[in-house]
Design an enzyme around this catalytic site. Structure first.
Site, PDB file in Angstrom:
ATOM      1  N   ASP A   1       1.406 -85.859   0.935  1.00 40.57           N
ATOM      2  CA  ASP A   1       0.171 -85.230   0.470  1.00 40.57           C
ATOM      3  C   ASP A   1       0.110 -85.369  -1.045  1.00 40.57           C
ATOM      4  OD1 ASP A   1      -2.139 -83.872   0.321  1.00 40.57           O
ATOM      5  OD2 ASP A   1      -1.363 -81.932   0.981  1.00 40.57           O
ATOM      6  N   LEU A   2      -0.948 -86.011  -1.553  1.00 37.82           N
ATOM      7  CA  LEU A   2      -1.112 -86.146  -3.002  1.00 37.82           C
ATOM      8  C   LEU A   2      -1.414 -84.777  -3.626  1.00 37.82           C
ATOM      9  CD1 LEU A   2      -3.215 -89.423  -3.324  1.00 37.82           C
ATOM     10  CD2 LEU A   2      -0.841 -89.100  -3.965  1.00 37.82           C
TER      11      LEU A   2
ATOM     12  N   ASP B   1      -6.448 -86.951   1.289  1.00 39.92           N
ATOM     13  CA  ASP B   1      -5.297 -87.362   0.477  1.00 39.92           C
ATOM     14  C   ASP B   1      -3.986 -87.218   1.251  1.00 39.92           C
ATOM     15  OD1 ASP B   1      -5.242 -84.650   0.671  1.00 39.92           O
ATOM     16  OD2 ASP B   1      -5.051 -84.237  -1.475  1.00 39.92           O
TER      17      ASP B   1
END
Length: 401
Positions: free
Chosen positions: A270-271, A313
Site C-alpha cells: 500500500d503506497l 494505491d
C-alpha cells in the site's frame, strides 16, 4: 469504363474463373490425400478392367503373337498408373503444380494405347473407341485435373486420336456409318467428361476458398479473443494484472504448490500518502506515481510471479516457490527501492519521495482456505501497523492461514 466494357470484363472473369483456374500450392497441400487417392482409384479401376479383358476377351484372339501383344498393352494400363501413383505418393508436395503434367501425360498415353489395340484387334474397334472415351470420362471425373488440362487432352483426343482410330477402322473395311455412330458416342462422352470436370472443380475451388476464408476468420477471431482476454486481465493504467486475474490465478497457484510440494509468498503493498499528491496536483499526477511504482514492482519479480493492482494505491504479489527468509528479503528490497526512488510529478518539474507499507505471508498450500481470508488477514494487520508507523514490512505468522 463503359457499360459494354464492364459486361465484357465481368463475363470474361466468369469464363476465366470456370475454365482457367489452376491448382495453387496451398490448394494442393490441403487436398494432397484426396489427389493421391484419386490416382489410386483410377489405377484400381484400370487394373480390374485390364484383367477382366485379358481373361474374358483377349483369350478369344486366335493368333498367339497378336494376343501376347494385346496382353502386353493391357499390362501397360496397369503399370503406368501404378508407377505414377508411386511417384506422386511421396513427392506430390515437392512436385507441386507440376503433378498435373504427370497426370496429363499419363492420360494421353492411356488414350493413345488404344491405337495399337485396334490395329491388332480390329474386330473390337467399337469396344476400343468407346473404351478410350470412357477412360477419358472417368479420369475427367475422378482425377484432380484442372478444366484447362482436361480440355487440352480432350482436344488432342478429338482431333488426333479419333481420326487415327477411324482411319484404321476404315482400312479394315468397317462401315463408315458404324464408325461415325461410334465417333458421335465418343464425342458425347468426351463432352460429358469435360462438363463434369468443370463443375466438380468449380465446387472444389469454392470449397477451398470457403475453408480459407473460415481459417482467416478463425485466426482473426482468435487474435481478437486474445486481445480481449489480455484486456480483461490487465490493469488499464499499469502493465500489471488486475484483481480479476489475481483471483483466478490464486487457486491455480495453490494447486501447483500442492502438486510440487512447495510454499509460496503473498505480498500486499500500500503506497503511503498518495492522497496528498492527488489533492495537491490532481489525480493525473497521482496516476503517474502509480505508473512509476508499477515499473519498480515489475523489476523485482520473476516470470512465475503474479503482480497485480488490486485497486487505487494497493498492489498484490503472488510469488513462486520461496522460503520465509527469501520472502522477507524480497519485501524489504521492494520497500527500500520505493523509498529511495524519486517519483516525478507535475511534468517532471518536481520529485517526491514515497514510501510503502508492506504485508507479507508465507503460504502453505495445504492449510490455506482462500484468497479472501489471506487478503483480509494481511490487510487488517497492515492497517493496524500503519496506525503506528508507516514505511515498514509486516510479516504475518501462519496463525493467519
Amino acid at each position: 469504363m463503359s457499360k459494354n466494357q464492364y459486361l465484357i470484363k465481368r463475363y470474361w472473369n466468369r469464363f476465366r474463373y470456370l475454365f482457367f483456374q489452376y491448382f495453387r500450392t496451398g490448394f494442393i497441400r490441403s487436398n494432397s490425400v484426396d489427389i493421391r487417392d484419386s490416382i489410386l482409384i483410377v489405377t484400381s479401376l484400370l487394373s480390374i478392367s485390364s484383367l477382366v479383358n485379358i481373361f474374358l476377351i483377349d483369350r478369344h484372339i486366335l493368333d498367339d503373337m497378336i494376343r501376347h501383344k494385346v496382353v502386353a498393352i493391357r499390362f501397360c494400363f496397369i503399370i503406368l498408373p501404378l508407377v505414377t501413383y508411386l511417384i506422386l505418393r511421396k513427392r506430390l508436395v515437392i512436385i507441386n503444380r507440376n503433378f498435373g503434367n504427370y497426370l496429363s501425360g499419363l492420360l494421353l498415353i492411356l488414350l493413345f494405347l488404344h491405337v495399337p489395340l485396334i490395329q491388332f484387334d480390329p474386330g473390337n474397334h467399337f469396344y476400343y473407341l468407346i473404351g478410350s472415351s470412357v477412360i477419358l470420362l472417368a479420369c475427367s471425373i475422378i482425377l484432380w485435373m484442372e478444366p484447362m488440362r482436361i480440355g487440352l487432352v480432350s482436344l488432342a483426343y478429338i482431333f488426333i486420336l479419333i481420326p487415327l482410330i477411324t482411319n484404321i477402322s476404315t482400312e479394315f473395311g468397317i462401315s463408315s456409318q458404324v464408325v461415325n455412330q461410334n465417333v458421335l458416342n465418343s464425342l458425347f462422352l468426351t463432352f460429358i467428361g469435360f462438363v463434369a470436370n468443370t463443375m466438380i472443380n468449380y465446387w472444389r475451388f469454392e470449397d477451398f476458398r470457403s475453408n480459407e476464408r473460415l481459417k482467416r476468420t478463425l485466426k482473426n477471431l482468435k487474435i481478437t479473443n486474445d486481445k480481449i482476454r489480455i484486456l480483461s486481465h490487465q490493469d488499464s493504467l499499469t502493465s500489471l494484472y488486475n484483481r480479476r486475474f489475481l483471483l483466478e490465478s490464486f487457486p491455480i497457484r495453490v494447486e501447483e504448490a500442492k502438486r510440487d510440494a512447495y510454499n509460496f509468498g503473498l505480498i500486499i503493498l500500500d503506497l503511503d500518502y498518495l492522497k496528498k499528491i492527488n489533492d495537491k496536483y490532481g489525480h493525473i499526477q497521482g496516476d503517474r506515481v502509480i505508473l512509476q511504482f508499477s515499473e519498480i514492482f515489475l523489476k523485482n519479480i520473476n516470470k512465475t510471479d503474479i503482480a497485480a493492482r488490486i485497486g487505487g494505491d494497493e498492489f498484490c504479489l503472488i510469488t513462486g516457490k520461496i522460503t520465509r527468509s527469501e520472502l522477507a528479503v524480497l519485501s524489504e528490497k521492494i520497500r527500500t527501492e520505493i523509498e529511495n526512488y524519486p517519483m516525478k510529478v507535475y511534468n517532471n518539474e518536481s520529485t517526491h519521495k514515497f514510501t510503502a507499507s508492506i504485508g507479507a505471508i508465507l503460504v502453505d498450500p495445504n492449510k490455506v482456505k482462500n484468497f479472501d481470508v489471506l487478503y483480509h488477514s494481511i490487510d487488517e494487520a497492515l492497517y493496524k501497523a500503519k496506525m503506528e508507523v508507516r514505511n515498514k514490512v509486516v510479516f504475518l505468522d501462519k496463525d493467519f492461514l
